[in-house]
Design an enzyme around this catalytic site. Sequence first.
Site, short mmCIF file in Angstrom:
data_model
loop_
_atom_site.label_atom_id
_atom_site.label_comp_id
_atom_site.label_asym_id
_atom_site.label_seq_id
_atom_site.Cartn_x
_atom_site.Cartn_y
_atom_site.Cartn_z
N SER A 236 0.79 -1.38 0.05
CA SER A 236 0.21 0.06 -0.09
C SER A 236 1.12 0.79 0.24
O SER A 236 1.62 1.12 1.07
CB SER A 236 -0.33 0.06 1.25
N GLY A 238 0.12 4.79 0.16
CA GLY A 238 -1.28 5.81 0.81
C GLY A 238 -1.82 6.59 -0.32
O GLY A 238 -2.43 5.58 -0.98
N ALA A 239 -1.16 7.92 -0.50
CA ALA A 239 -2.49 7.78 -1.27
C ALA A 239 -2.52 7.54 -3.00
O ALA A 239 -2.60 7.78 -3.48
CB ALA A 239 -2.58 10.04 -1.49
N GLY A 241 -2.13 4.64 -4.44
CA GLY A 241 -3.05 3.81 -4.32
C GLY A 241 -2.33 2.37 -3.03
O GLY A 241 -1.42 2.88 -2.63
N GLY A 267 -4.98 0.04 5.03
CA GLY A 267 -4.87 -0.70 4.73
C GLY A 267 -5.26 -2.16 5.34
O GLY A 267 -5.86 -3.14 4.50
N ASP A 268 -6.37 -2.57 6.33
CA ASP A 268 -6.94 -3.44 6.69
C ASP A 268 -8.33 -3.48 5.16
O ASP A 268 -8.34 -5.27 5.40
CB ASP A 268 -7.81 -3.82 7.82
O1 LIG Z 1 0.00 -2.43 17.09
P1 LIG Z 1 -0.56 -2.91 15.25
O2 LIG Z 1 -1.08 -4.44 15.75
O3 LIG Z 1 0.04 -2.95 14.35
O4 LIG Z 1 -1.86 -1.80 15.15
C1 LIG Z 1 -3.82 -1.95 15.69
C2 LIG Z 1 -4.09 -0.42 14.86
O5 LIG Z 1 -3.00 0.33 15.13
O6 LIG Z 1 -4.38 -0.71 13.18
C3 LIG Z 1 -5.48 -0.37 13.37
C4 LIG Z 1 -5.57 -0.19 12.10
O7 LIG Z 1 -5.16 -0.62 10.62
C5 LIG Z 1 -6.50 0.16 14.41
O8 LIG Z 1 -7.01 -0.33 13.89
C6 LIG Z 1 -5.32 -0.64 15.44
O9 LIG Z 1 -5.62 -0.48 16.71
#
Ligand SMILES: O=P(O)(O)OC[C@@]1(O)O[C@H](CO)[C@@H](O)[C@@H]1O
Length: 327
Positions: A236, A238-239, A241, A267-268
């Site tokens: 990923s 960012g802006a 793409g 990203g999720d």
């Molecule tokens: O500490 P990690 O596990 O890398 O990231 C956790 C986190 O920041 O990632 C999400 C956004 O991607 C938030 O909802 C979440 O709490």
Amino acid sequence: MILTVTLNAALDLTYRVPHLVPHASHRVREVTERPGGKGLNVARVLGALGFRTTVTGFVGGETGRVLRALLAANAEAETGKEGAEGPAGGGTPRVTDALVQVAGRTRRTVGVVDETTGDTTQLNEPGPHITPEEWDGFLTVYRELLGRGPAAVALCGSLPPGVPVGAYATLVREARTARIPVLLDTSGEPLRRGLAARPDIVKPNAEELAGITGTAEPLRAARAAQRRGAHAVAASLGADGMLLVAQDGAWSAAVPERLAGNPTGAGDSAVAGLLSGLAEDLPWPDRLARAVALSAATVRSPVAGEFDEATYAQLLPSVRVRKAETP
Ligand SMILES: O=P(O)(O)OC[C@@]1(O)O[C@H](CO)[C@@H](O)[C@@H]1O
């Protein structure tokens, strides 16, 4: 069913403040609480797309109890809805809780949204200490879940203290032995080690990719990550793409214009797009288009793990996917 693993689950708090000023005291205008940690966000987005997901990882303490109650409430609200896309019909919850209870307390992660600038500041607690017995207990549950034959498994986010740094490498190997396609989305040493276990897809951001390969140019870095073990690398940017390097080609994709909003969880949503495309056996460019449109639509929603459905529907046909070439 798609399986997501969030070893460091979180109670995700989003604070909206009129303007964030370092060293100043602030009145929070609005607080939102959601089940968080990356794999839980992925699961909620998949659920909204109509896919059934099982979530696992560690959960504990009062924050863990609240997280599970929120998951149960979502499941109840979702039961009976028709699937927008994907195979899940009505009548069954889209997100099934298979989290493993531990003695420590689930962390909180806080995103502070500055309503003047639109910027988000993220504060993530380290998470509970996991004992060797709890890690072993998790491995038993994970193997049992793999035995149910999920369409894919996603391993997401940071590791809580006490979990071995090679944990993701172990989980990738287990998934490969069970012949389940596995996606890895983490950073630093856990990513470096996980890569060597040959996951089907890794999804780093540009910074993580540069960090593990020592190469700043994204396409060269993605190819380097592929040589280190990943079958496909979806980065990923960012802006700008996303960039995807697979066995049979390389593509980049972006939405026509940059959208303003809260990027937490974008990203999720990209991971959810890739997984949903994998579950439906779509060609790589279509998976990439879905990931990019979902990611942008997430920026338009106030919290992680949710996306603006109208924006997604409008953006998906407008995503430009191009063959990627090294500059
Ligand atoms: O500490 P990690 O596990 O890398 O990231 C956790 C986190 O920041 O990632 C999400 C956004 O991607 C938030 O909802 C979440 O709490």
